[in-house]
Design a protein around this motif. Sequence first.
Motif, PDB file in Angstrom:
ATOM      1  N   GLN A  39      55.218  39.400  43.743  1.00 42.41           N
ATOM      2  CA  GLN A  39      55.901  38.526  42.800  1.00 42.41           C
ATOM      3  C   GLN A  39      56.502  39.377  41.686  1.00 42.41           C
ATOM      4  O   GLN A  39      55.878  40.318  41.194  1.00 42.41           O
ATOM      5  CB  GLN A  39      54.911  37.516  42.236  1.00 42.41           C
ATOM      6  CG  GLN A  39      55.538  36.378  41.494  1.00 42.41           C
ATOM      7  CD  GLN A  39      54.524  35.289  41.153  1.00 42.41           C
ATOM      8  OE1 GLN A  39      53.347  35.391  41.475  1.00 42.41           O
ATOM      9  NE2 GLN A  39      54.988  34.255  40.492  1.00 42.41           N
ATOM     10  N   GLY A  40      57.729  39.073  41.309  1.00 37.82           N
ATOM     11  CA  GLY A  40      58.420  39.838  40.282  1.00 37.82           C
ATOM     12  C   GLY A  40      59.319  40.926  40.846  1.00 37.82           C
ATOM     13  O   GLY A  40      60.071  41.551  40.114  1.00 37.82           O
ATOM     14  N   VAL A  41      59.253  41.173  42.160  1.00 41.08           N
ATOM     15  CA  VAL A  41      60.077  42.192  42.804  1.00 41.08           C
ATOM     16  C   VAL A  41      61.196  41.501  43.571  1.00 41.08           C
ATOM     17  O   VAL A  41      60.967  40.517  44.277  1.00 41.08           O
ATOM     18  CB  VAL A  41      59.232  43.056  43.773  1.00 41.08           C
ATOM     19  CG1 VAL A  41      60.109  43.999  44.568  1.00 41.08           C
ATOM     20  CG2 VAL A  41      58.177  43.815  43.001  1.00 41.08           C
ATOM     21  N   VAL A  55      56.185  37.957  51.756  1.00 42.06           N
ATOM     22  CA  VAL A  55      57.098  37.900  50.617  1.00 42.06           C
ATOM     23  C   VAL A  55      56.499  36.990  49.559  1.00 42.06           C
ATOM     24  O   VAL A  55      56.353  35.790  49.777  1.00 42.06           O
ATOM     25  CB  VAL A  55      58.490  37.368  51.047  1.00 42.06           C
ATOM     26  CG1 VAL A  55      59.419  37.299  49.843  1.00 42.06           C
ATOM     27  CG2 VAL A  55      59.077  38.220  52.150  1.00 42.06           C
ATOM     28  N   GLU A  56      56.133  37.582  48.424  1.00 42.92           N
ATOM     29  CA  GLU A  56      55.684  36.815  47.273  1.00 42.92           C
ATOM     30  C   GLU A  56      56.737  36.855  46.181  1.00 42.92           C
ATOM     31  O   GLU A  56      56.703  36.059  45.254  1.00 42.92           O
ATOM     32  CB  GLU A  56      54.345  37.354  46.756  1.00 42.92           C
ATOM     33  CG  GLU A  56      53.221  37.178  47.750  1.00 42.92           C
ATOM     34  CD  GLU A  56      51.904  37.783  47.284  1.00 42.92           C
ATOM     35  OE1 GLU A  56      51.853  38.362  46.171  1.00 42.92           O
ATOM     36  OE2 GLU A  56      50.926  37.687  48.043  1.00 42.92           O
ATOM     37  N   GLY A  57      57.683  37.771  46.281  1.00 41.04           N
ATOM     38  CA  GLY A  57      58.790  37.899  45.343  1.00 41.04           C
ATOM     39  C   GLY A  57      60.051  37.311  45.949  1.00 41.04           C
ATOM     40  O   GLY A  57      60.015  36.244  46.551  1.00 41.04           O
ATOM     41  N   GLU A  58      61.187  38.050  45.802  1.00 42.67           N
ATOM     42  CA  GLU A  58      62.462  37.556  46.301  1.00 42.67           C
ATOM     43  C   GLU A  58      63.119  38.594  47.206  1.00 42.67           C
ATOM     44  O   GLU A  58      63.052  39.796  46.941  1.00 42.67           O
ATOM     45  CB  GLU A  58      63.417  37.260  45.143  1.00 42.67           C
ATOM     46  CG  GLU A  58      62.955  36.139  44.244  1.00 42.67           C
ATOM     47  CD  GLU A  58      63.948  35.848  43.137  1.00 42.67           C
ATOM     48  OE1 GLU A  58      65.144  36.189  43.289  1.00 42.67           O
ATOM     49  OE2 GLU A  58      63.527  35.285  42.109  1.00 42.67           O
ATOM     50  N   ASP A  73      53.926  30.940  48.709  1.00 47.56           N
ATOM     51  CA  ASP A  73      54.422  29.826  47.893  1.00 47.56           C
ATOM     52  C   ASP A  73      55.272  30.288  46.714  1.00 47.56           C
ATOM     53  O   ASP A  73      56.094  29.533  46.215  1.00 47.56           O
ATOM     54  CB  ASP A  73      53.270  28.931  47.436  1.00 47.56           C
ATOM     55  CG  ASP A  73      52.211  29.670  46.642  1.00 47.56           C
ATOM     56  OD1 ASP A  73      52.241  30.905  46.603  1.00 47.56           O
ATOM     57  OD2 ASP A  73      51.341  28.996  46.066  1.00 47.56           O
ATOM     58  N   THR A  74      55.130  31.530  46.277  1.00 47.14           N
ATOM     59  CA  THR A  74      55.968  32.061  45.192  1.00 47.14           C
ATOM     60  C   THR A  74      57.184  32.800  45.733  1.00 47.14           C
ATOM     61  O   THR A  74      58.008  33.265  44.955  1.00 47.14           O
ATOM     62  CB  THR A  74      55.158  33.037  44.315  1.00 47.14           C
ATOM     63  OG1 THR A  74      54.678  34.108  45.137  1.00 47.14           O
ATOM     64  CG2 THR A  74      53.994  32.331  43.640  1.00 47.14           C
ATOM     65  N   GLY A  75      57.306  32.911  47.048  1.00 47.89           N
ATOM     66  CA  GLY A  75      58.371  33.703  47.661  1.00 47.89           C
ATOM     67  C   GLY A  75      59.668  32.944  47.842  1.00 47.89           C
ATOM     68  O   GLY A  75      59.690  31.722  48.005  1.00 47.89           O
TER      69      GLY A  75
END
Length: 164
Positions: A39-41, A55-58, A73-75
């Motif tokens: 997350q955050g990447v 994938v937890e980021g984008e 869920d955060t991806g």
Amino acid sequence: MGFFNSPKVEQQLPVALEGDKPQESLPPPQKVSSTLITQGVTIKGTVEGEGVVQVEGEVEGEFHMVGAVIVADTGLVCGPISADVVRVAGKVEGNVTAREHMRLEQTGTLIGDVATASLVVEDGGRLNGRSTMTNAPDPDPELRDVRPVDDLQFGPDYPMEGDI
């Protein structure tokens, strides 16, 4: 000695002797590589390879994987995904080709078309696109000769419709 300073231990495969021929008792373990996009990447471009990518980021780009792509869920994935197995709990904006299985979890959103052999959409999962069912991978050759049962017969303890 602390937990992190413990010495590294290498294991050898056990060898069984049968006559004069050494034989390995177990095949060597298969290593599956795993990649985490936290997350955050944000990654822009094409992701290709073998193994599992979570994938937890984008990701802004394409996936071409032999293995699995898991969108937490955060991806967020903006682009097409092609993999053996795809699991979506976050958001995907793009078409998905899952050669074996696709699972859209209750928190997941897919805006795009799906082509897969097996599709599960959990209650609450959102699929905004079309789904196309492809041929499943060939079953085990031993199961190909199994003949279907034409007439099913049930025992006396089997509940009838009115008994349920």
